[in-house]
Design a protein around this motif. Structure first.
Motif, mmCIF file in Angstrom:
data_model
loop_
_atom_site.group_PDB
_atom_site.id
_atom_site.type_symbol
_atom_site.label_atom_id
_atom_site.label_comp_id
_atom_site.label_asym_id
_atom_site.label_seq_id
_atom_site.Cartn_x
_atom_site.Cartn_y
_atom_site.Cartn_z
ATOM 1 N N LEU A 152 0.828 -1.199 0.000
ATOM 2 C CA LEU A 152 0.000 0.000 0.000
ATOM 3 C C LEU A 152 0.864 1.252 0.000
ATOM 4 O O LEU A 152 0.592 2.212 -0.737
ATOM 5 C CB LEU A 152 -0.920 0.002 1.230
ATOM 6 N N ILE A 153 1.923 1.239 0.797
ATOM 7 C CA ILE A 153 2.829 2.386 0.851
ATOM 8 C C ILE A 153 3.470 2.624 -0.511
ATOM 9 O O ILE A 153 3.586 3.766 -0.977
ATOM 10 C CB ILE A 153 3.894 2.175 1.942
ATOM 11 N N GLU A 154 3.866 1.553 -1.183
ATOM 12 C CA GLU A 154 4.503 1.684 -2.498
ATOM 13 C C GLU A 154 3.526 2.197 -3.560
ATOM 14 O O GLU A 154 3.937 2.826 -4.535
ATOM 15 C CB GLU A 154 5.057 0.326 -2.939
ATOM 16 N N LEU A 155 2.239 1.930 -3.374
ATOM 17 C CA LEU A 155 1.245 2.340 -4.368
ATOM 18 C C LEU A 155 0.941 3.832 -4.327
ATOM 19 O O LEU A 155 0.388 4.379 -5.283
ATOM 20 C CB LEU A 155 -0.059 1.548 -4.151
ATOM 21 N N VAL A 156 1.285 4.484 -3.224
ATOM 22 C CA VAL A 156 0.985 5.912 -3.065
ATOM 23 C C VAL A 156 2.208 6.739 -3.451
ATOM 24 O O VAL A 156 3.295 6.543 -2.912
ATOM 25 C CB VAL A 156 0.578 6.227 -1.610
ATOM 26 N N ARG A 157 2.025 7.656 -4.372
ATOM 27 C CA ARG A 157 3.149 8.502 -4.788
ATOM 28 C C ARG A 157 3.489 9.484 -3.663
ATOM 29 O O ARG A 157 2.642 9.778 -2.793
ATOM 30 C CB ARG A 157 2.802 9.272 -6.059
ATOM 31 N N PRO A 158 4.710 10.039 -3.639
ATOM 32 C CA PRO A 158 5.060 11.057 -2.641
ATOM 33 C C PRO A 158 4.074 12.223 -2.681
ATOM 34 O O PRO A 158 3.788 12.770 -3.749
ATOM 35 C CB PRO A 158 6.468 11.491 -3.056
ATOM 36 N N GLY A 159 3.533 12.576 -1.530
ATOM 37 C CA GLY A 159 2.522 13.625 -1.455
ATOM 38 C C GLY A 159 1.108 13.120 -1.654
ATOM 39 O O GLY A 159 0.140 13.862 -1.461
ATOM 40 N N GLY A 160 0.970 11.834 -2.048
ATOM 41 C CA GLY A 160 -0.347 11.240 -2.259
ATOM 42 C C GLY A 160 -0.969 10.763 -0.954
ATOM 43 O O GLY A 160 -0.330 10.750 0.101
ATOM 44 N N LEU A 161 -2.237 10.339 -1.031
ATOM 45 C CA LEU A 161 -3.002 9.956 0.154
ATOM 46 C C LEU A 161 -3.463 8.504 0.094
ATOM 47 O O LEU A 161 -3.834 7.999 -0.970
ATOM 48 C CB LEU A 161 -4.229 10.859 0.306
#
Length: 203
Positions: A152-161
């Motif tokens: 899940l962490i990898e799926l979210v881009r930097p600054g994403g939610l």
């Protein structure tokens, strides 16, 4: 008691290797979806209240790519596509039977639906907004939950939610491996007949 038995079943299933667990979960959810909308996501007042609460709490930002993890028949995924018409919306689920119904649902703007499990899902790009609702407890024991949390962490881009919606207070146990993200919002619906929380984390 039904919830305890439910959790015990999936904890046992999680003793299998990840690939075997994914196959068994796919068969389980295909069986559940032998009839349309088995959890009444489209008509149940509680589910509709949960969707409305979630969308009310998500910060208003421009989102280019949105992911719905464990999308079932795509009720919420289609809602996202309507709410965010400029975004590319994707729903992921292990059940092809559920996804076929999601794809057949009438829509002005059609999301993309992909059959995959969370641990093995490898998209070409990350997402601005990821939803994961009523999904993590199916993974069972801690090491599988740790793997899913890392994905899940990898799926979210930097600054994403990352927006999580799960039963309360069980949600706190399910989120212990998401420490790499910053919690910016946490809301508990304690008055619901099945209390739930909405938690928004930022990468």
């Amino acid at each position: 008691m039904p919830d305890l038995l439910h959790r015990a079943l999936f904890k046992t299933v999680s003793l299998l290797p990840p690939g075997a667990q994914a196959v068994l979960l796919r068969r389980y959810f295909d069986w559940w979806h032998r009839s349309p909308d088995p959890w009444h996501l489209l008509t149940d007042d509680y589910e509709q209240h949960k969707y409305a609460t979630t969308l009310r709490l998500v910060p208003h930002r421009p989102y280019r790519r949105i992911l719905d993890v464990g999308c079932s028949e795509g009720v919420f995924t289609h809602t996202l596509a309507t709410r965010y018409p400029d975004a590319e919306v994707t729903g992921v689920d292990v059940s092809e039977r559920a996804l076929n119904r999601a794809r057949a649902r009438p829509a002005r703007k059609r999301p993309t639906f992909i059959r995959a499990d969370l641990i093995s899902y490898r998209p070409a790009d990350s997402f601005d907004l990821v939803f994961c609702a009523e999904t993590l407890y199916y993974l069972g024991r801690g090491d599988r939950l740790r793997l899913a949390s890392a994905r899940l962490i990898e799926l979210v881009r930097p600054g994403g939610l990352l927006t999580l919606v799960h039963p309360w207070p069980e949600a706190e146990r399910l989120y212990v491996h998401l420490g790499g993200l910053t919690r910016i919002l946490h809301h508990v619906e304690e008055e619901a007949h099945r209390p739930f929380s909405v938690t928004v984390l930022e990468a």
